[in-house]
Motif scaffolding. Structure first.
Motif, PDB file in Angstrom:
ATOM      1  N   ILE A 246      31.438   0.497  52.998  1.00 36.20           N
ATOM      2  CA  ILE A 246      30.887  -0.070  54.228  1.00 36.20           C
ATOM      3  C   ILE A 246      29.916  -1.188  53.857  1.00 36.20           C
ATOM      4  O   ILE A 246      28.922  -0.969  53.156  1.00 36.20           O
ATOM      5  N   ASP A 247      30.213  -2.393  54.296  1.00 39.04           N
ATOM      6  CA  ASP A 247      29.349  -3.546  54.034  1.00 39.04           C
ATOM      7  C   ASP A 247      28.274  -3.651  55.112  1.00 39.04           C
ATOM      8  O   ASP A 247      28.544  -3.465  56.296  1.00 39.04           O
ATOM      9  N   GLY A 248      27.057  -3.955  54.679  1.00 40.32           N
ATOM     10  CA  GLY A 248      25.961  -4.100  55.638  1.00 40.32           C
ATOM     11  C   GLY A 248      24.774  -4.793  55.006  1.00 40.32           C
ATOM     12  O   GLY A 248      24.896  -5.443  53.958  1.00 40.32           O
ATOM     13  N   ARG A 249      23.633  -4.635  55.643  1.00 36.15           N
ATOM     14  CA  ARG A 249      22.379  -5.221  55.144  1.00 36.15           C
ATOM     15  C   ARG A 249      21.391  -4.116  54.807  1.00 36.15           C
ATOM     16  O   ARG A 249      21.258  -3.141  55.548  1.00 36.15           O
ATOM     17  N   VAL A 259      21.192   1.241  55.355  1.00 34.76           N
ATOM     18  CA  VAL A 259      22.166   0.158  55.390  1.00 34.76           C
ATOM     19  C   VAL A 259      22.531  -0.041  56.844  1.00 34.76           C
ATOM     20  O   VAL A 259      22.990   0.891  57.516  1.00 34.76           O
ATOM     21  N   TRP A 261      24.708  -1.754  59.725  1.00 36.24           N
ATOM     22  CA  TRP A 261      26.030  -2.318  59.945  1.00 36.24           C
ATOM     23  C   TRP A 261      26.267  -2.350  61.458  1.00 36.24           C
ATOM     24  O   TRP A 261      26.459  -1.323  62.082  1.00 36.24           O
ATOM     25  N   GLU A 265      23.261   2.627  61.619  1.00 38.73           N
ATOM     26  CA  GLU A 265      22.321   2.707  60.509  1.00 38.73           C
ATOM     27  C   GLU A 265      22.686   3.903  59.635  1.00 38.73           C
ATOM     28  O   GLU A 265      22.835   5.023  60.130  1.00 38.73           O
ATOM     29  N   SER A 279      22.610  -8.333  51.264  1.00 31.19           N
ATOM     30  CA  SER A 279      23.967  -7.875  51.536  1.00 31.19           C
ATOM     31  C   SER A 279      24.368  -6.811  50.513  1.00 31.19           C
ATOM     32  O   SER A 279      24.320  -7.046  49.304  1.00 31.19           O
ATOM     33  N   THR A 281      26.824  -2.920  49.800  1.00 26.34           N
ATOM     34  CA  THR A 281      27.938  -2.046  50.169  1.00 26.34           C
ATOM     35  C   THR A 281      27.547  -0.615  49.859  1.00 26.34           C
ATOM     36  O   THR A 281      27.034  -0.328  48.772  1.00 26.34           O
ATOM     37  N   GLN A 321      35.569  -0.176  62.333  1.00 26.61           N
ATOM     38  CA  GLN A 321      35.580   0.216  60.920  1.00 26.61           C
ATOM     39  C   GLN A 321      36.217   1.598  60.815  1.00 26.61           C
ATOM     40  O   GLN A 321      35.873   2.508  61.569  1.00 26.61           O
TER      41      GLN A 321
END
Length: 360
Positions: A246-249, A259, A261, A265, A279, A281, A321
């Motif tokens: 899962i890609d996020g900040r 993280v 997304w 959260e 950035s 994962t 997702q």
């Protein structure tokens, strides 16, 4: 994990191999402990077979040194190195008997006929082919031919046995049986094995250590447990087994690390060296996530259910997702249905966090 010490049978120091403008292996450092079973694991084109062939001497490194049993063999011919190799094709002589195939290496060393026969019979007993010495190769099954190839490679008592996907031609059931037999044989002999495969399950089953290769270099070396449970890079997490990425900040809120997304959260524990807004994962293995009504982390709609006997894989859609959850099947009539809303939870320590390469 193997390090550079006096107990290593193989040391690769800064080894590079170029084919024209293509770098197949890039400044590789690798240490293989004496008496261990090391697997070079990775996708096609990652450099694992080239590395094996350089250890054997079939390919000459462009740069770097290769040491076997404390001897620099970088410029030594293959036949003068203390190694033997087993190929995926087995490369047996069809016009020779089983015994003659096994004893071939001793014949090349001018060992007497009587001694060759005696040692070939002993080696065939070791690989569960006692009494097969007079049979022709075409009378044997694939698994038996694989055993003959092993016996032929081991009869010369090499310091290092090199194996290039030797089980690749076998069917799944026989392959699984041979994995166990091969590991038991290595334990019995105490010979150092360096094994090449792209099969993750095979590597996890047999290896003392696994070197995961990607783009000509090693991303991580560790035990099967370390590689699976504590991957050091996104590539390793993704390549070994199944995982949800899962890609996020990255974001901190007080003492909590998250993280973020979209509107979701995800709490994480791996926080050292990450900055707010970076950035990242997050990786979560499907079997670490559980369907629950208590303290849910996320909720979503069931997209698909894959029944696998004692387990099921549930694909859950969360804001576009897909997350995969693996659960044990207790009762078939309790399988989730497509479109059903479900909740998920997991232990925060089971999440692994990686910095995205675009930020490096």
């Amino acid at each position: 994990m193997a390090t550079n010490n006096a107990n290593n049978d193989v040391v690769l120091d800064g080894v590079t191999k170029q084919f024209g403008n293509v770098v197949a292996v890039d400044d590789l450092d690798l240490y293989v402990e004496q008496g261990s079973f090391l697997t070079l694991l990775g996708p096609s084109g990652c450099g694992k077979t080239t590395t094996l062939r350089m250890i054997a001497g079939f390919e000459e490194q462009t740069e770097g040194t290769i040491t076997i049993a404390d001897e620099d063999v970088s410029s030594v011919a293959p036949y003068s190195r203390p190694t033997s190799m087993v190929f995926q094709s087995y490369a047996l002589f069809p016009h020779k008997t089983v015994g003659e195939n096994v004893a071939f290496g001793l014949k090349m060393r001018d060992v007497s006929k009587e001694e060759r026969q005696r040692r070939a019979e002993e080696m065939l007993e070791l690989v569960s082919l006692g009494g097969y010495q007079d049979r022709s190769i075409d009378e044997l099954s694939g698994g038996q031919q694989q055993r003959v190839a092993l016996a032929r490679a081991l009869i010369t008592e090499p310091t290092i046995l090199l194996l290039d996907e030797p089980l690749g031609a076998l069917d799944m059931k026989l392959r699984e049986e041979m994995q166990v037999e091969l590991k038991n044989l290595q334990n019995q002999l105490g010979t150092t094995f360096v094994y090449v495969t792209h099969d993750q399950e095979e590597a996890l089953t047999m290896s003392d250590y696994i070197a995961v290769m990607n783009d000509g270099d090693v991303e991580q070396v560790g035990t099967a447990t370390e590689i699976y449970e504590e991957p050091e890079t996104r590539f390793v997490a993704d390549f070994i087994g199944d995982t949800n990425l899962i890609d996020g900040r990255y974001q901190t809120r007080g003492s909590e690390a998250l993280v973020v997304w979209g509107n979701i959260e995800i709490p994480v524990k791996d926080t050292d060296g990450f900055s707010d807004g970076e950035s990242v994962t997050v990786s979560i293995r499907p079997e670490k996530i559980h369907l629950t009504g208590d303290d849910p982390r996320l909720s979503g709609a069931v997209d698909d259910v894959i029944y696998q006997g004692n387990t099921m894989k549930i694909h859950i859609d969360i804001d576009g997702q897909t997350l995969v959850v693996e659960e044990h099947v207790e009762r078939i009539d309790e399988l989730p249905t497509i479109g059903e809303e479900v909740s998920m939870t997991w232990d925060d320590t089971q999440t692994k966090l990686f910095r995205n390469s675009t930020d490096e």
